[in-house]
Enzyme design. Structure first.
Site, PDB file in Angstrom:
ATOM      1  N   LYS A 194       0.855  -1.194   0.000  1.00  0.00           N
ATOM      2  CA  LYS A 194       0.000   0.000   0.000  1.00  0.00           C
ATOM      3  C   LYS A 194       0.888   1.239   0.000  1.00  0.00           C
ATOM      4  O   LYS A 194       1.464   1.620   1.010  1.00  0.00           O
ATOM      5  CB  LYS A 194      -0.913   0.050   1.224  1.00  0.00           C
ATOM      6  CG  LYS A 194      -2.009   1.103   1.010  1.00  0.00           C
ATOM      7  CD  LYS A 194      -2.620   1.626   2.277  1.00  0.00           C
ATOM      8  CE  LYS A 194      -1.847   2.724   2.927  1.00  0.00           C
ATOM      9  NZ  LYS A 194      -1.609   3.935   2.119  1.00  0.00           N
ATOM     10  N   GLU A 270       9.323   0.673  10.917  1.00  0.00           N
ATOM     11  CA  GLU A 270      10.411   1.645  10.764  1.00  0.00           C
ATOM     12  C   GLU A 270       9.776   3.000  10.985  1.00  0.00           C
ATOM     13  O   GLU A 270       9.004   3.467  10.146  1.00  0.00           O
ATOM     14  CB  GLU A 270      10.989   1.607   9.342  1.00  0.00           C
ATOM     15  CG  GLU A 270      11.792   0.391   9.010  1.00  0.00           C
ATOM     16  CD  GLU A 270      13.045   0.269   9.841  1.00  0.00           C
ATOM     17  OE1 GLU A 270      13.485   1.278  10.437  1.00  0.00           O
ATOM     18  OE2 GLU A 270      13.567  -0.848   9.901  1.00  0.00           O
ATOM     19  N   CYS A 307      13.635   9.920   7.382  1.00  0.00           N
ATOM     20  CA  CYS A 307      13.526   9.437   8.758  1.00  0.00           C
ATOM     21  C   CYS A 307      14.844   9.530   9.517  1.00  0.00           C
ATOM     22  O   CYS A 307      14.842   9.673  10.720  1.00  0.00           O
ATOM     23  CB  CYS A 307      12.956   8.031   8.786  1.00  0.00           C
ATOM     24  SG  CYS A 307      13.790   6.918   7.687  1.00  0.00           S
ATOM     25  N   GLU A 406       9.897  15.211  15.826  1.00  0.00           N
ATOM     26  CA  GLU A 406      10.287  15.058  14.420  1.00  0.00           C
ATOM     27  C   GLU A 406       9.541  16.111  13.596  1.00  0.00           C
ATOM     28  O   GLU A 406       8.317  16.172  13.625  1.00  0.00           O
ATOM     29  CB  GLU A 406       9.911  13.659  13.927  1.00  0.00           C
ATOM     30  CG  GLU A 406      10.300  13.418  12.489  1.00  0.00           C
ATOM     31  CD  GLU A 406      10.013  12.000  12.010  1.00  0.00           C
ATOM     32  OE1 GLU A 406       8.863  11.548  12.135  1.00  0.00           O
ATOM     33  OE2 GLU A 406      10.941  11.348  11.510  1.00  0.00           O
TER      34      GLU A 406
HETATM   35  P1  NAI Z   1       1.766   8.261   8.175  1.00  0.00           P
HETATM   36  O1  NAI Z   1       2.651   7.478   9.060  1.00  0.00           O
HETATM   37  O2  NAI Z   1       0.369   8.466   8.642  1.00  0.00           O
HETATM   38  O3  NAI Z   1       1.717   7.607   6.709  1.00  0.00           O
HETATM   39  C1  NAI Z   1       2.580   6.597   6.251  1.00  0.00           C
HETATM   40  C2  NAI Z   1       1.778   5.490   5.611  1.00  0.00           C
HETATM   41  O4  NAI Z   1       0.897   4.917   6.578  1.00  0.00           O
HETATM   42  C3  NAI Z   1       0.899   5.933   4.446  1.00  0.00           C
HETATM   43  O5  NAI Z   1       0.885   4.932   3.457  1.00  0.00           O
HETATM   44  C4  NAI Z   1      -0.463   6.037   5.103  1.00  0.00           C
HETATM   45  O6  NAI Z   1      -1.537   5.890   4.185  1.00  0.00           O
HETATM   46  C5  NAI Z   1      -0.432   4.869   6.072  1.00  0.00           C
HETATM   47  N1  NAI Z   1      -1.372   4.959   7.181  1.00  0.00           N
HETATM   48  C6  NAI Z   1      -1.835   6.072   7.809  1.00  0.00           C
HETATM   49  N2  NAI Z   1      -2.713   5.746   8.780  1.00  0.00           N
HETATM   50  C7  NAI Z   1      -2.816   4.397   8.777  1.00  0.00           C
HETATM   51  C8  NAI Z   1      -3.566   3.452   9.540  1.00  0.00           C
HETATM   52  N3  NAI Z   1      -4.387   3.828  10.516  1.00  0.00           N
HETATM   53  N4  NAI Z   1      -3.422   2.144   9.269  1.00  0.00           N
HETATM   54  C9  NAI Z   1      -2.591   1.724   8.304  1.00  0.00           C
HETATM   55  N5  NAI Z   1      -1.857   2.569   7.540  1.00  0.00           N
HETATM   56  C10 NAI Z   1      -1.963   3.888   7.769  1.00  0.00           C
HETATM   57  O7  NAI Z   1       2.473   9.650   7.905  1.00  0.00           O
HETATM   58  P2  NAI Z   1       1.888  10.999   7.260  1.00  0.00           P
HETATM   59  O8  NAI Z   1       0.541  11.329   7.850  1.00  0.00           O
HETATM   60  O9  NAI Z   1       1.995  10.900   5.800  1.00  0.00           O
HETATM   61  O10 NAI Z   1       2.948  12.052   7.807  1.00  0.00           O
HETATM   62  C11 NAI Z   1       2.848  12.547   9.128  1.00  0.00           C
HETATM   63  C12 NAI Z   1       4.190  12.605   9.782  1.00  0.00           C
HETATM   64  O11 NAI Z   1       4.733  11.304   9.900  1.00  0.00           O
HETATM   65  C13 NAI Z   1       5.266  13.365   9.011  1.00  0.00           C
HETATM   66  O12 NAI Z   1       5.176  14.722   9.243  1.00  0.00           O
HETATM   67  C14 NAI Z   1       6.518  12.773   9.559  1.00  0.00           C
HETATM   68  O13 NAI Z   1       6.877  13.368  10.769  1.00  0.00           O
HETATM   69  C15 NAI Z   1       6.135  11.324   9.813  1.00  0.00           C
HETATM   70  N6  NAI Z   1       6.582  10.425   8.746  1.00  0.00           N
HETATM   71  C16 NAI Z   1       7.691   9.699   8.958  1.00  0.00           C
HETATM   72  C17 NAI Z   1       8.175   8.874   7.974  1.00  0.00           C
HETATM   73  C18 NAI Z   1       9.408   8.094   8.190  1.00  0.00           C
HETATM   74  O14 NAI Z   1       9.941   7.533   7.235  1.00  0.00           O
HETATM   75  N7  NAI Z   1       9.872   7.989   9.394  1.00  0.00           N
HETATM   76  C19 NAI Z   1       7.536   8.782   6.655  1.00  0.00           C
HETATM   77  C20 NAI Z   1       6.336   9.561   6.548  1.00  0.00           C
HETATM   78  C21 NAI Z   1       5.908  10.358   7.566  1.00  0.00           C
END
Ligand code: NAI
Ligand code: MG
Length: 508
Positions: A194, A270, A307, A406
């Site tokens: 996904k 991760e 990250c 972060e």
């Molecule tokens: P997110 O963690 O919500 O999204 C990442 C993935 O998780 C996307 O594919 C999203 O559709 C999915 N997702 C979201 N809610 C979910 C749920 N309840 N169940 C299963 N999958 C779910 O991150 P988002 O909202 O895009 O960004 C928010 C913050 O997260 C960013 O500002 C950043 O700080 C952090 N982030 C960190 C990342 C990393 O690599 N450490 C990558 C992306 C975001």
């Protein structure tokens, strides 16, 4: 109405590319049953690039059934490892052939530099797939001596886990996809990927190559969807054996909870970070610029949406002023490199979304309100596009939000320190523990410091380099489990112990 027809995209550099817009299930692009869609937006123009199908729970049921069927019939234990390796290598070859269009598509959907995407994201993803292609036929168990009379034997078989949901973020779609599918497919698992709702296009384009490489239907399914819809349906599905996730810590918690409340599917995470990067006075200051460069690559690359971004910079008092001067010089070069992601030599572009840009701006405002000083930058771009310019914040205290949380944007916070003891305490004062880096030319200091930093990866005299051979993952709340290296294979396999008594069958 949801569609699965390809869309023709025209790029700023004149490239034209058709991109599929359906859900990819059983090697076909299909519309979502309930007609749900996602608009993928270009963060430079703020305009819709493409409308793609979005999976809801009903589509997820179909994808899981396809994945289970493939696991039981054509994948898993039904295909020799050497054949899985050949397919993965073929996919890597096709990605190599299509490096430029795939890199450009990643840049168009995400806003990152197209040059960097082609030169870094794609080659690293390809290298990762080749690395795991090599492991496909080298996964084996042990023979264990259990009975000194020789009547019994025991052995272990390393078997694939089964159907794996893999949920990836938007910052490095193709690279995260490779990190996830490489070990899973090598181990014989089937995958339901996904991608993020913010960047579904590169993964869908790559799905075309999965067909061209010759993977049987259902081995790799790709279901763009919103996190709380398709993501949640996958993580709570009773017939999914494992979920692997990269993204925010907040979402990581929800995923563990969904796994626990459904079928106790295996979970690897991760998550985020707030990684420290330390400049000791013992660093070779003739290499100051190199250290600066490593600071900036560590925090401004990908607009800081990384990250392991080394967002907390600690500089020893003796070299602080000289180092900051160099740092500002190099920050200006980065600012000049931010702009059109398709410009020659572009270093960066806008942030992925308006939400992300506003989040970064709010963090910088919070630093101002808490009394920090903006040493450099601290501004949005005037004009269209979700840009935030490289920013350096000084006069911070350990409790400020910009030091603790972060940000996921191009924002570096700088702290002056006196002693090694002091900086190790500051560096470890975090709920995160993904990466840490330091510069020192004192070998004894290096040994002391690298052992004491609480992080899954420690970079010495460099920052941020990753290799498919080297495990990657988090201490503390930065995650669970390791990706890359041989460790990742453990995420996709399970051990079956076989105990065998053959005394009854021995010759009389
Ligand atoms: P997110 O963690 O919500 O999204 C990442 C993935 O998780 C996307 O594919 C999203 O559709 C999915 N997702 C979201 N809610 C979910 C749920 N309840 N169940 C299963 N999958 C779910 O991150 P988002 O909202 O895009 O960004 C928010 C913050 O997260 C960013 O500002 C950043 O700080 C952090 N982030 C960190 C990342 C990393 O690599 N450490 C990558 C992306 C975001
Ligand atoms: Mg987009």
């Amino acid at each position: 109405m949801s569609t699965s027809l390809p869309t023709l995209l025209t790029f700023p550099n004149g490239r034209e590319l058709t991109v599929p817009t359906g859900l990819f299930i059983d090697n076909k692009f299909v519309p979502s049953i309930e007609g749900a869609t996602i608009q993928s937006i270009n963060p430079v123009t703020e305009e819709v690039l493409a409308v793609v199908s979005s999976a809801t729970a009903k589509d997820i049921d179909i994808a899981v059934a396809s994945s289970r069927h493939a696991f039981r019939t054509v994948w898993g234990r039904n295909i020799p490892g050497v054949e899985r390796g050949k397919l993965l290598n073929r996919l890597a070859d096709l990605m190599e052939r299509d490096t430029d269009p795939l890199g450009d598509l990643e840049a168009l959907d995400n806003g990152k530099s197209a040059e960097v995407a082609r030169a870094v994201d794609l080659p690293e993803a390809i290298a990762c797939l080749r690395y795991y292609a090599g492991w496909s036929d080298k996964i084996f168990g042990q023979t264990i001596e259990v009975d000194d009379k020789g009547h019994k034997s025991a052995s272990t078989r390393i078997e694939p886990l089964g159907v794996c949901a893999q949920i990836i973020p938007w910052n490095y779609t193709i690279m995260m996809l490779a990190w996830k599918i490489g070990p899973a497919l090598a181990a014989g698992c089937t995958v339901i990927l996904k991608p993020s709702e913010l960047t579904p296009l590169p993964a869908l384009k790559l799905a075309e190559l999965v067909v061209e490489a010759g993977f049987p239907p259902g081995v790799f399914n790709c279901v763009p969807s919103f996190g709380d819809v398709g993501g949640a349906a996958l993580t709570s599905h009773l017939d999914v054996d494992k979920v692997a996730f990269t993204g925010s810590t907040a979402t990581g918690r929800k995923i563990m909870q969904a796994a626990a409340l459904s079928n106790l599917k295996k979970v690897t995470l991760e998550l985020g970070g707030k990684s420290p990067h330390i400049i000791f006075a013992s660093a070779n200051l003739k290499e100051g610029p190199r250290s600066c460069e490593s600071c900036h690559w560590g925090v401004f690359l990908n607009q800081g949406q990384d990250c392991v971004a080394g967002t907390r910079l600690y500089v020893q008092a003796k070299v602080y002023d000289a180092f900051i001067e160099e740092l500002l010089h190099s920050a200006k070069e980065w600012t000049a490199g931010y702009g059109d992601p398709f410009a020659e030599g572009a270093l960066g572009g806008p942030l992925v979304s308006e939400v992300q840009r506003d989040k970064v701006a709010a963090y910088v405002d919070s630093a101002r309100a808490e009394g920090a000083s903006i040493v450099y930058g601290g501004e949005r771009w005037q004009g269209k596009g979700w840009y935030y310019l490289p920013t350096i914040i000084g006069d911070v205290t350990p409790t400020m939000k910009v030091v603790k949380e972060e940000i996921f944007g191009p924002v570096l916070v700088v702290t002056k320190f006196e002693t090694e003891e002091e900086v190790i305490a500051l560096a470890n004062d975090s709920t995160y523990g993904l990466g840490a880096g330091f510069h020192s030319n004192d070998a004894n200091q290096c040994q002391r410091v690298l052992a004491r930093l609480e992080a899954g990866t420690v970079w010495v005299n460099q920052y941020g380099q990753l290799y498919p051979q080297v495990p990657f993952g988090g201490y503390k709340q930065s995650g669970m489990g390791r990706e890359l290296g041989t460790y990742a294979l453990e995420n996709y396999t399970q051990v079956k112990s076989v105990l065998w008594d053959y005394s009854g069958g021995s010759a009389q």
